[in-house]
Design an enzyme around this catalytic site. Structure first.
Site, short mmCIF file in Angstrom:
data_model
loop_
_atom_site.label_atom_id
_atom_site.label_comp_id
_atom_site.label_asym_id
_atom_site.label_seq_id
_atom_site.Cartn_x
_atom_site.Cartn_y
_atom_site.Cartn_z
N LYS A 176 14.57 31.14 13.62
CA LYS A 176 13.70 31.62 14.70
C LYS A 176 12.70 30.57 15.16
O LYS A 176 12.08 30.74 16.20
CB LYS A 176 12.97 32.91 14.29
CG LYS A 176 13.86 34.07 13.97
CD LYS A 176 14.85 34.51 15.06
CE LYS A 176 14.26 34.80 16.40
NZ LYS A 176 15.15 35.70 17.21
N1 PMP Z 1 18.63 36.58 10.31
C1 PMP Z 1 17.31 36.73 10.13
C2 PMP Z 1 16.76 36.71 8.74
C3 PMP Z 1 16.46 36.93 11.24
O1 PMP Z 1 15.15 37.08 11.06
C4 PMP Z 1 17.03 36.95 12.54
C5 PMP Z 1 16.14 37.18 13.73
N2 PMP Z 1 15.73 38.52 13.91
C6 PMP Z 1 18.41 36.82 12.68
C7 PMP Z 1 19.18 36.62 11.53
C8 PMP Z 1 19.13 36.97 14.00
O2 PMP Z 1 18.80 36.00 14.95
P1 PMP Z 1 18.78 36.38 16.50
O3 PMP Z 1 17.49 37.09 16.77
O4 PMP Z 1 18.84 35.05 17.18
O5 PMP Z 1 19.93 37.24 16.83
#
Ligand code: PMP
Length: 331
Positions: free
Chosen positions: A44
């Protein structure tokens, strides 16, 4: 080696790690982008950087301003650190079912943390709506809105996708990732498909999320539940809308937990649950492709954020998820 300019300059260009034992077992190469090596410890960082820089460029965030966000933790951690580096204030709304480690980190990093009850999106007290209302009440505050602000997806189109492509000289057959906001998957897939439309893309989805049904049959149906953090969603965000995703793979928590322990034991990689779920998805997709194929995925964050849950045998026992597999028989 060159130097990087500050916290923000250190984001990205993470290693793409080939997993030797998993690849040997499958006869296909599995490559994992080590996003836990970003300076804020997660994938992130990329979205937070892009959202802040887009807002600065638009004049929506001015010196000394406030950034407000609702987050499962990692986006908040990234925003709090960028806020420190760039002289902003960060207010973070987070649901109370997220790991205490992430909540404690946010406080340590100086964010004004508002822990809210974990309620469905339709409830006005959901963290997403709480964050929006906080931002509306503070003149000049920026609501980062990672779900619908497509600067998020843009970050992965501009960086994650090209980094994977360049590391492999384009020799890639598939890319798979779970989605929270969908930014990582949609942005990376858009770039990779643009370079080579034959690259197969898939979302791997935990139970309790709608994306599997959305891709498979165009509905938002859900089934079951998951304790994994940061992934799975029951609505289509602006970041996920029109994502170039060919397929969906559903992965249960048990398989993700087994993979998390296998990755640590066999590959020396200490990751969070969404990372492990991604590797399960990558392995299953790889098996459907010819021998020798290359499949890339994301290690979203590290294990330390989940010491009290995924890496705590008592919590695993309470949630009936203690790993028992011998080798890779859970795949
Ligand atoms: N894994 C974790 C631990 C996350 O915090 C996030 C973000 N919410 C994601 C995966 C997924 O990423 P994205 O928001 O880009 O779909």
């Amino acid at each position: 080696m060159s130097t990087r300019d500050g916290f923000v300059g250190a984001i990205g260009n993470t290693p793409l790690i080939a997993l030797p034992k998993l690849s040997a077992a499958l006869g296909r190469t599995i490559l994992a982008k080590a996003e836990f090596l970003n300076p804020g410890g997660s994938v992130k960082d990329r979205a937070a950087k892009a959202i802040v820089e887009d807002a600065e460029a638009r004049g929506a965030l001015t010196p000394g301003g406030t950034i407000v966000e609702g987050t499962a933790g990692n986006t908040g951690i990234a925003l709090a650190l960028i806020a420190a580096a760039r002289g902003y204030r960060a207010i973070i709304a987070i649901p109370d079912d997220q790991s205490q480690e992430k909540i404690a980190m946010l406080r340590t990093f100086g964010a004004d943390v508002r822990v809210v009850p974990a309620v469905p999106f339709a409830n006005p007290e959901n963290y997403y709506h709480v964050a929006r209302r906080i931002a509306e009440q503070i003149p000049g505050a920026l609501w980062a809105d990672q779900f619908n602000n497509t600067a998020n997806r843009g970050a992965h189109y501009a960086t994650t996708g090209p980094e994977i492509w360049n590391a492999l000289d384009g020799k890639l057959d598939a890319f798979v990732a779970a989605a929270g906001t969908g930014g990582t998957l949609a942005g990376t897939a858009a770039y990779l498909k643009e370079r080579d439309p034959r690259i197969r893309t898939a979302v791997c989805d935990p139970y309790g999320s709608s994306l599997y049904a959305h891709v498979k049959c165009g509905t938002l149906d859900t089934e079951g539940d998951s304790n994994l953090e940061g992934i799975g969603i029951k609505r289509i965000t602006e970041n996920f809308r029109d994502a170039r995703v060919d397929d969906a793979i559903r992965v249960n928590d048990r398989s993700a937990v087994e993979m998390a322990y296998w990755l640590l034991r066999e590959e020396g990689l200490y990751a969070g649950g969404s990372s492990a779920l991604n590797v399960v998805g990558a392995a299953r997709l790889a098996r459907s492709l010819p021998e020798g194929s290359a499949v890339a995925t994301i290690l979203c964050d590290g294990g330390d954020r989940y010491r009290s849950r995924l890496w705590n045998p008592e919590w695993l026992a309470e949630n009936d998820c203690l790993p028992t597999a011998r080798d890779l028989d859970f795949l």
